[in-house]
Design a protein around this motif. Structure first.
Motif, short mmCIF file in Angstrom:
data_model
loop_
_atom_site.label_atom_id
_atom_site.label_comp_id
_atom_site.label_asym_id
_atom_site.label_seq_id
_atom_site.Cartn_x
_atom_site.Cartn_y
_atom_site.Cartn_z
N UNK A 129 13.26 5.32 15.73
CA UNK A 129 12.57 6.61 15.69
C UNK A 129 13.35 7.61 14.84
N UNK A 130 12.69 8.69 14.47
CA UNK A 130 13.30 9.77 13.71
C UNK A 130 13.27 11.04 14.55
N UNK A 188 9.54 11.70 16.04
CA UNK A 188 8.42 11.24 15.23
C UNK A 188 8.59 9.75 14.97
N UNK A 189 7.50 9.04 14.65
CA UNK A 189 7.57 7.58 14.63
C UNK A 189 8.38 6.97 13.51
N UNK A 190 8.44 7.60 12.34
CA UNK A 190 9.17 6.96 11.25
C UNK A 190 9.42 7.95 10.11
N UNK A 191 10.14 7.47 9.10
CA UNK A 191 10.57 8.32 7.99
C UNK A 191 9.45 8.67 7.01
N UNK A 192 8.26 8.13 7.20
CA UNK A 192 7.15 8.49 6.32
C UNK A 192 6.37 9.70 6.84
N UNK A 193 6.72 10.15 8.02
CA UNK A 193 6.07 11.34 8.59
C UNK A 193 6.86 12.58 8.16
N UNK A 194 6.76 12.92 6.88
CA UNK A 194 7.61 13.96 6.29
C UNK A 194 7.44 15.33 6.93
N UNK A 251 3.91 14.01 16.25
CA UNK A 251 4.99 14.29 17.21
C UNK A 251 4.77 13.48 18.48
N UNK A 252 5.76 12.65 18.81
CA UNK A 252 5.68 11.83 20.01
C UNK A 252 6.22 12.54 21.24
N UNK A 253 7.05 13.57 21.01
CA UNK A 253 7.62 14.32 22.12
C UNK A 253 8.69 15.28 21.65
N UNK A 307 0.74 5.88 6.67
CA UNK A 307 1.01 4.45 6.53
C UNK A 307 0.58 3.92 5.17
N UNK A 308 -0.30 4.64 4.51
CA UNK A 308 -0.78 4.17 3.20
C UNK A 308 0.25 4.37 2.09
N UNK A 309 1.39 4.95 2.42
CA UNK A 309 2.50 5.09 1.48
C UNK A 309 3.68 4.21 1.87
N UNK A 310 3.51 3.47 2.96
CA UNK A 310 4.64 2.79 3.60
C UNK A 310 5.05 1.53 2.85
#
Length: 324
Positions: free
Chosen positions: A257-258, A266-272, A277-279, A312-315
């Motif tokens: 996680x990030x 947030x779930x990953x590094x592509x969520x700039x 937000x997960x929490x 995800x389309x940039x992942x």
């Protein structure tokens, strides 16, 4: 049980839940993340045009991580962690208390990625003596003019000297710090890849070639390399598509996680821009968030229709036939 055994069991459990969830198409989660990324700040001294932070397209508030937040999360996760990454958006060495975050954490490996503008002789010595395992330095051109085409507001000579400072400090101290040069391959610098390899060898660094990500397809032609192997995308009628089938799975959802500077998970590094937000770690523990309903719902969306999630389309996960 020894710490090493606990970590190994946790990593196996996390990987097993990933494989089971992928096969069954439902969000099975067991164990804790064996790696975590911390955004020390989303401030940056550069103005890179295809970066959410540097381009000014980021809409979230700017700030610096509270060391107390970092300590609290590390305390919770340390029994399970193999890696801590001290980077996301922004330049981590701009944090006024940067070296607080690099103190040794036993067997946990700390990785720092920097644009290389803060590597004076003194700070290079401090980095080498700190607890970090690997230092990644971005160098996206092998002469001043090429470098500045992307690293706007940067100082090529300063970065090269900073790399030499770190290299010298490693050699003089006998440090085992791993030095990596990251070269973001684009249309303007692809002819300099071999020169970058030679420079990396000269300073005792490894070289990682990274494919170019673009924010807008309107600017793609300016940056996309001519060599297909360096391209992250295919282009059809001015529409960019990542060179991946985007399979309905993602290992990042189970391993890394990030955490943004203000404590959002947030779930990953592509969520700039921290849209997913997960929490909030100011209110909950990471363990509660990791196994919570929001995360379950997001993992389910990935497992049943990853293509429908814009980021995800940039992942690069699942990408074949291209560097990344």
């Amino acid at each position: 049980m020894t710490r090493g055994f606990v970590k190994a069991v946790n990593a196996f459990t996390s990987l097993s839940s990933y494989m089971a969830g992928t096969l069954m198409r439902r969000p099975i989660i067991a164990g804790m993340p064996p790696a975590v990324s911390f955004e020390l700040t989303n401030h940056c001294n550069l103005r890179c045009p295809e970066c959410a932070s540097g381009s000014g397209m980021m809409t979230r508030e700017r700030g610096f991580m509270d060391p107390a937040l970092f300590e609290r999360v590390v305390s919770e996760l340390k029994p399970y962690l193999y890696y801590i990454n001290l980077y996301f958006q922004g330049e981590p060495m701009m944090h006024p208390d940067f070296f607080i975050f690099t103190r040794p954490l036993g067997t946990v490996r700390i990785v720092v990625s920097t644009n290389g503008h803060f590597l004076s002789e003194e700070d290079s010595e401090k980095l080498v003596r700190s607890g970090i395992f690997k230092l990644i330095i971005s160098l996206d051109g092998m002469d001043r003019d090429t470098y500045l085409l992307y690293r706007r507001s940067g100082d090529y000579e300063k970065v090269v000297q900073g790399i030499r400072n770190v290299s010298s400090a490693i050699r003089s101290s006998g440090s085992h710090l791993k030095l990596e040069i990251q070269f973001l391959v684009n249309r303007h610098n692809e002819h300099q890849v071999q020169e970058a390899r030679l420079f990396a060898g000269e300073v005792g660094a490894s070289l990682r070639l990274k494919s170019m990500q673009v924010i807008s397809s309107d600017n793609a032609d300016e940056w996309m390399p001519s060599e297909y192997k360096y391209r992250r995308y295919t282009s059809d009628r001015n529409r960019l598509s990542v060179k991946s089938t985007l399979p309905d799975r993602c290992l990042r959802m189970y391993l890394n996680p990030v955490i943004t500077w203000d404590g959002m998970v947030i779930p990953c590094c592509f969520d700039k821009d921290a849209e997913f937000k997960m929490g909030d770690l100011n209110r909950e523990s990471l363990g509660t968030i990791w196994k919570g309903e929001k995360y379950k719902s997001f993992r389910k969306a990935v497992l049943t229709g990853r293509k429908s999630i814009p980021m995800c389309r940039n992942c690069t996960s699942g990408l074949k036939g291209v560097i990344y």
